[in-house]
Design an enzyme around this catalytic site. Structure first.
Site, PDB file in Angstrom:
ATOM      1  N   CYS A  68      63.722  -1.905 -96.769  1.00  0.00           N
ATOM      2  CA  CYS A  68      62.789  -2.673 -95.947  1.00  0.00           C
ATOM      3  C   CYS A  68      61.374  -2.206 -96.322  1.00  0.00           C
ATOM      4  CB  CYS A  68      63.126  -2.404 -94.484  1.00  0.00           C
ATOM      5  SG  CYS A  68      62.171  -3.387 -93.345  1.00  0.00           S
ATOM      6  N   SER A 106      60.350 -15.829 -88.833  1.00  0.00           N
ATOM      7  CA  SER A 106      60.455 -15.250 -87.495  1.00  0.00           C
ATOM      8  C   SER A 106      60.148 -16.324 -86.464  1.00  0.00           C
ATOM      9  CB  SER A 106      59.467 -14.083 -87.365  1.00  0.00           C
ATOM     10  OG  SER A 106      59.868 -13.038 -88.226  1.00  0.00           O
ATOM     11  N   LEU A 107      61.188 -17.045 -86.064  1.00  0.00           N
ATOM     12  CA  LEU A 107      60.994 -18.164 -85.140  1.00  0.00           C
ATOM     13  C   LEU A 107      60.883 -17.663 -83.692  1.00  0.00           C
ATOM     14  CD1 LEU A 107      60.792 -21.272 -85.072  1.00  0.00           C
ATOM     15  CD2 LEU A 107      63.262 -21.329 -84.686  1.00  0.00           C
ATOM     16  N   SER A 134      59.964 -12.158 -95.327  1.00  0.00           N
ATOM     17  CA  SER A 134      59.957 -12.605 -93.933  1.00  0.00           C
ATOM     18  C   SER A 134      58.532 -12.906 -93.490  1.00  0.00           C
ATOM     19  CB  SER A 134      60.560 -11.519 -93.045  1.00  0.00           C
ATOM     20  OG  SER A 134      60.471 -11.897 -91.686  1.00  0.00           O
ATOM     21  N   CYS A 138      49.435  -4.544 -88.702  1.00  0.00           N
ATOM     22  CA  CYS A 138      49.531  -5.997 -88.805  1.00  0.00           C
ATOM     23  C   CYS A 138      48.505  -6.597 -87.854  1.00  0.00           C
ATOM     24  CB  CYS A 138      50.938  -6.478 -88.422  1.00  0.00           C
ATOM     25  SG  CYS A 138      51.180  -8.253 -88.639  1.00  0.00           S
ATOM     26  N   CYS A 176      52.208  -9.883 -82.457  1.00  0.00           N
ATOM     27  CA  CYS A 176      53.347 -10.452 -81.737  1.00  0.00           C
ATOM     28  C   CYS A 176      53.631  -9.522 -80.559  1.00  0.00           C
ATOM     29  CB  CYS A 176      54.558 -10.580 -82.655  1.00  0.00           C
ATOM     30  SG  CYS A 176      54.239 -11.697 -84.041  1.00  0.00           S
ATOM     31  N   GLU A 206      55.184   2.845 -93.476  1.00  0.00           N
ATOM     32  CA  GLU A 206      56.585   3.250 -93.472  1.00  0.00           C
ATOM     33  C   GLU A 206      57.481   2.356 -94.321  1.00  0.00           C
ATOM     34  OE1 GLU A 206      56.990   5.549 -89.236  1.00  0.00           O
ATOM     35  OE2 GLU A 206      57.424   3.432 -89.216  1.00  0.00           O
ATOM     36  N   CYS A 208      56.322  -6.646 -80.810  1.00  0.00           N
ATOM     37  CA  CYS A 208      56.382  -5.846 -82.042  1.00  0.00           C
ATOM     38  C   CYS A 208      55.450  -4.644 -81.983  1.00  0.00           C
ATOM     39  CB  CYS A 208      56.031  -6.722 -83.242  1.00  0.00           C
ATOM     40  SG  CYS A 208      55.919  -5.807 -84.782  1.00  0.00           S
ATOM     41  N   CYS A 255      64.047  -2.521 -86.499  1.00  0.00           N
ATOM     42  CA  CYS A 255      63.106  -3.623 -86.583  1.00  0.00           C
ATOM     43  C   CYS A 255      61.995  -3.545 -85.553  1.00  0.00           C
ATOM     44  CB  CYS A 255      63.847  -4.911 -86.266  1.00  0.00           C
ATOM     45  SG  CYS A 255      64.242  -5.834 -87.677  1.00  0.00           S
ATOM     46  N   GLY A 264      53.634  -5.297 -91.403  1.00  0.00           N
ATOM     47  CA  GLY A 264      52.694  -6.277 -91.928  1.00  0.00           C
ATOM     48  C   GLY A 264      53.247  -7.666 -92.161  1.00  0.00           C
ATOM     49  N   ASN A 267      64.384  -4.407 -79.823  1.00  0.00           N
ATOM     50  CA  ASN A 267      64.317  -2.943 -79.829  1.00  0.00           C
ATOM     51  C   ASN A 267      63.135  -2.513 -78.983  1.00  0.00           C
ATOM     52  OD1 ASN A 267      66.461  -2.190 -81.658  1.00  0.00           O
ATOM     53  ND2 ASN A 267      65.245  -3.236 -83.220  1.00  0.00           N
TER      54      ASN A 267
HETATM   55  N1  SAH Z   1      55.554  -9.868 -90.303  1.00  0.00           N
HETATM   56  C1  SAH Z   1      56.777 -10.404 -90.783  1.00  0.00           C
HETATM   57  C2  SAH Z   1      57.710  -9.351 -91.368  1.00  0.00           C
HETATM   58  C3  SAH Z   1      57.804  -8.026 -90.649  1.00  0.00           C
HETATM   59  S1  SAH Z   1      58.550  -8.030 -89.047  1.00  0.00           S
HETATM   60  C4  SAH Z   1      57.484 -11.186 -89.712  1.00  0.00           C
HETATM   61  O1  SAH Z   1      57.070 -11.109 -88.560  1.00  0.00           O
HETATM   62  O2  SAH Z   1      58.414 -11.896 -90.035  1.00  0.00           O
HETATM   63  C5  SAH Z   1      60.311  -8.091 -89.416  1.00  0.00           C
HETATM   64  C6  SAH Z   1      61.156  -8.667 -88.265  1.00  0.00           C
HETATM   65  O3  SAH Z   1      61.272  -7.746 -87.175  1.00  0.00           O
HETATM   66  C7  SAH Z   1      60.558  -9.923 -87.681  1.00  0.00           C
HETATM   67  O4  SAH Z   1      61.514 -10.917 -87.494  1.00  0.00           O
HETATM   68  C8  SAH Z   1      60.053  -9.423 -86.359  1.00  0.00           C
HETATM   69  O5  SAH Z   1      59.867 -10.438 -85.476  1.00  0.00           O
HETATM   70  C9  SAH Z   1      61.116  -8.440 -85.948  1.00  0.00           C
HETATM   71  N2  SAH Z   1      60.719  -7.551 -84.868  1.00  0.00           N
HETATM   72  C10 SAH Z   1      59.486  -7.092 -84.595  1.00  0.00           C
HETATM   73  N3  SAH Z   1      59.485  -6.310 -83.495  1.00  0.00           N
HETATM   74  C11 SAH Z   1      60.758  -6.249 -83.056  1.00  0.00           C
HETATM   75  C12 SAH Z   1      61.413  -5.563 -81.985  1.00  0.00           C
HETATM   76  N4  SAH Z   1      60.725  -4.764 -81.159  1.00  0.00           N
HETATM   77  N5  SAH Z   1      62.735  -5.730 -81.826  1.00  0.00           N
HETATM   78  C13 SAH Z   1      63.421  -6.509 -82.693  1.00  0.00           C
HETATM   79  N6  SAH Z   1      62.872  -7.159 -83.738  1.00  0.00           N
HETATM   80  C14 SAH Z   1      61.552  -7.049 -83.922  1.00  0.00           C
HETATM   81 FE1  SF4 Z   2      53.128  -8.629 -87.556  1.00  0.00          FE
HETATM   82 FE2  SF4 Z   2      55.653  -9.419 -87.994  1.00  0.00          FE
HETATM   83 FE3  SF4 Z   2      55.078  -7.592 -86.093  1.00  0.00          FE
HETATM   84 FE4  SF4 Z   2      54.359 -10.130 -85.748  1.00  0.00          FE
HETATM   85  S1  SF4 Z   2      56.477  -9.331 -85.907  1.00  0.00           S
HETATM   86  S2  SF4 Z   2      53.071  -8.325 -85.349  1.00  0.00           S
HETATM   87  S3  SF4 Z   2      53.819 -10.735 -87.821  1.00  0.00           S
HETATM   88  S4  SF4 Z   2      54.815  -7.339 -88.291  1.00  0.00           S
END
Ligand code: SAH
Ligand code: SF4
Length: 411
Positions: free
Chosen positions: A135, A266-267, A244, A142, A146, A122, A149, A388, A212, A345
Site C-alpha cells: 500500500c 472511494s464512493l 484509488s 491529504c 474526508c 507511511e 479518514c 485503511c 494522499g 477503522n
Molecule cells: N485518497 C485515495 C486513496 C487513499 S485512501 C482515496 O480516498 O481513495 C484508501 C482507502 O481507505 C479509501 O477508500 C478510503 O476511503 C479508505 N479509508 C480512509 N479512512 C478510513 C477509515 N478510517 N476506515 C476505513 N477505511 C478508510
Molecule cells: Fe484523502 Fe483518501 Fe483520506 Fe479522503 S480518504 S482524506 S482522499 S486519503
C-alpha cells in the site's frame, strides 16, 4: 531543512498541488531514484558523455537501479571500473529513510519513512495466502479532509516526488529480499528467468491507497508507476496495480489512458447529502459525474472491473436502502463493478462508529444477490495502526521530543 515549499491547504475542495522537482542534495550530487530512462540519458549527456555513451550507460544504470535494486555504482559489474567512480562522484541512488519499521501479529508490516527534507509518510505491506500487497503513499498527508479518514486530518501536505513513490516499492523489495540475482549477462538464462515471474514472490500487487490522493499528484504518480510497470524496470504487470481515487473526475480518463492500471473509486455513499458530508470533494464532482467518468474509464471491462470502496459507517450509509441504491446506480451506469466493503477503522476523535457485523453482512448480501461481488475487507495490522485510513504519521501522534528520547534510549 526547508528547501521545498509546502503545499497550501486552501480548503476541503479542489486544492491546487504545488509541482515539485527533485530535492537538491547538500553535496551537489543528483539522486537518480525515480528518474526515467530519457532523463538519465540527458543527465549523463549534461555531465559530459557523448550521446552514444550516454545512451549506453543510461540503459545499463537504469537496469541496475530498477531491475536489480542496486544502490552502489561499484556493484554495476558490466560498467568499466574507471567509469564507476565517475558516476559516484556525480550521482547517488537513494531510498526513503526508514524512521521506524513495525511488524503486526498478523504479518502486516508498516514503515514510517522520511523524505530528504524531513517529511514523514507511511507504507504498508499486507501478506495474504495468494498475494502480497504493498500500500503506497502518493502525498504526505491529504488535502481532501474526508470526515472518516485520519490521513485527511494531517496539517502538513506535500506531493511526494516520483522518486519517493517508486522508492517505496524499491524499499519494500529490499526489505523482502526480492531482487533478481546473478549477472546481467545471464538474464536470458532459463534459470535466471525464474526470478522474473511473480511466482514465489511476496510482493505481487501494489495499491495506491496509502496517504494522499494520487490524482492530485498525477505526474509524479504516473512517472513512478511507469517505472514500476516497465519490463526493464520493476516489471510489475499493470493488472496487479490499482489506483484509488476519492473521485477527481477530470483526471480519471487520463489515468486510464496514460497509466492504464486498475481503478478503485472511494464512493462511500449513494446520496448527495451523505457523500457531501463524508467525502467533501463530492460538492465539486457529484455522484452522477463520477459514475459517468467510471463508465468511460479506459480499459474497464468485465475482466477488469472497477472497485467501489465503501466504508461502513454505523447509521450513516449502511441501511438496506443504501445497499439497494448502490446496486441501482451500478446497473444504471452499466458499470463492470465489484464492491469492497470496508468496516470503518476508528481513530481517536473520529465522528463515526463502525457498522455492526450483522449490518455489514446484510449489506453485502443485498449487493451480492444482485449479482455484484461485495466482499468485506478484514482490517489488517490493527495492532500497529496500519489499517485503511489510519495512516497518519507517528510524528504527529507522538511529539518529536518524545521520539528523540526514545531514539536516545535505544542508542
Ligand atoms: N485518497 C485515495 C486513496 C487513499 S485512501 C482515496 O480516498 O481513495 C484508501 C482507502 O481507505 C479509501 O477508500 C478510503 O476511503 C479508505 N479509508 C480512509 N479512512 C478510513 C477509515 N478510517 N476506515 C476505513 N477505511 C478508510
Ligand atoms: Fe484523502 Fe483518501 Fe483520506 Fe479522503 S480518504 S482524506 S482522499 S486519503
Amino acid at each position: 531543512m526547508t528547501d521545498t515549499a509546502l503545499m497550501s491547504i486552501p480548503g476541503p475542495v479542489d486544492p491546487v498541488p504545488v509541482a515539485r522537482d527533485i530535492t537538491p542534495r547538500a553535496d551537489g550530487r543528483v539522486d537518480l531514484m525515480g528518474v526515467s530512462m530519457k532523463r538519465l540519458i540527458e543527465l549523463f549527456g549534461n555531465a559530459g558523455l557523448d550521446p552514444k555513451q550516454a545512451k549506453l550507460r543510461a540503459k545499463q544504470v537504469y537496469h541496475w537501479i530498477y531491475h536489480r535494486g542496486v544502490t552502489d555504482f561499484d556493484a554495476m559489474t558490466d560498467i568499466a571500473k574507471t567509469m564507476r567512480p565517475w558516476l559516484a562522484e556525480r550521482f547517488v541512488i537513494g531510498r526513503p529513510e526508514v524512521v521506524e519499521a513495525q511488524h503486526s501479529t498478523d504479518g502486516t508490516r508498516k514503515w514510517l519513512l522520511r523524505t530528504a527534507d524531513g517529511h514523514d509518510f507511511e507504507m504498508v505491506f499486507i501478506p495474504d495466502a495468494d498475494r502480497g500487497t504493498l500500500c503506497v503513499s502518493s502525498q504526505v498527508g491529504c488535502t481532501l479532509n474526508c470526515r472518516f479518514c485520519h490521513t485527511g486530518t494531517m496539517k502538513l501536505v506535500r506531493n511526494l516526488t516520483a522518486g519517493e513513490i517508486v522508492g517505496q516499492v524499491m524499499l519494500a523489495r529490499d526489505a523482502l529480499g526480492e531482487w533478481p540475482k546473478g549477472s546481467m549477462a545471464g538474464l536470458d538464462d532459463a534459470e535466471d528467468a525464474g526470478h522474473y515471474s511473480s511466482d514465489g514472490r511476496l510482493l505481487t500487487n501494489i495499491v495506491m491507497m496509502g496517504m494522499g490522493e494520487p490524482l492530485y499528484n498525477f505526474d509524479n504518480v504516473k512517472a513512478a508507476l511507469r517505472i514500476v510497470m516497465d519490463g526493464d524496470g520493476l516489471a510489475l504487470s499493470k493488472r496487479r496495480i490499482t489506483l484509488s481515487t476519492s473521485g477527481v473526475v477530470p483526471m480519471m480518463a487520463r489515468a486510464g489512458e496514460e497509466i492504464g492500471v486498475n481503478l478503485a473509486v472511494s464512493l462511500h455513499a449513494v446520496t448527495k447529502e451523505i457523500r457531501d458530508e463524508i467525502v467533501p470533494l463530492n460538492k465539486k464532482y457529484g455522484i452522477d459525474e463520477l459514475l459517468t467518468a467510471c463508465a468511460a474509464y479506459p480499459g474497464a471491462s468485465n475482466a477488469r472491473r472497477i472497485t467501489f470502496e465503501y466504508v461502513m459507517l454505523k447509521d450513516k450509509n449502511d441501511s438496506d436502502e443504501d445497499a439497494r441504491e448502490l446496486v441501482r446506480l451500478i446497473k444504471q451506469y452499466g458499470l463492470p463493478a465489484k464492491v469492497n466493503l470496508i468496516p470503518f477503522n476508528p481513530w481517536p476523535g473520529a465522528a463515526y462508529e463502525t457498522s455492526t457485523p450483522e449490518r455489514v453482512r446484510r449489506f453485502s448480501e443485498i449487493v451480492f444477490e444482485a449479482g455484484i461481488s461485495a466482499p468485506v475487507r478484514t482490517p489488517r495490522g490493527r495492532d500497529i495502526d496500519a489499517a485503511c485510513g489510519q495512516l497518519r504519521t507517528a510524528a504527529e501522534k507522538k511529539s518529536r521530543a518524545e521520539r528523540d528520547r526514545e531514539a536516545a534510549a535505544a542508542a
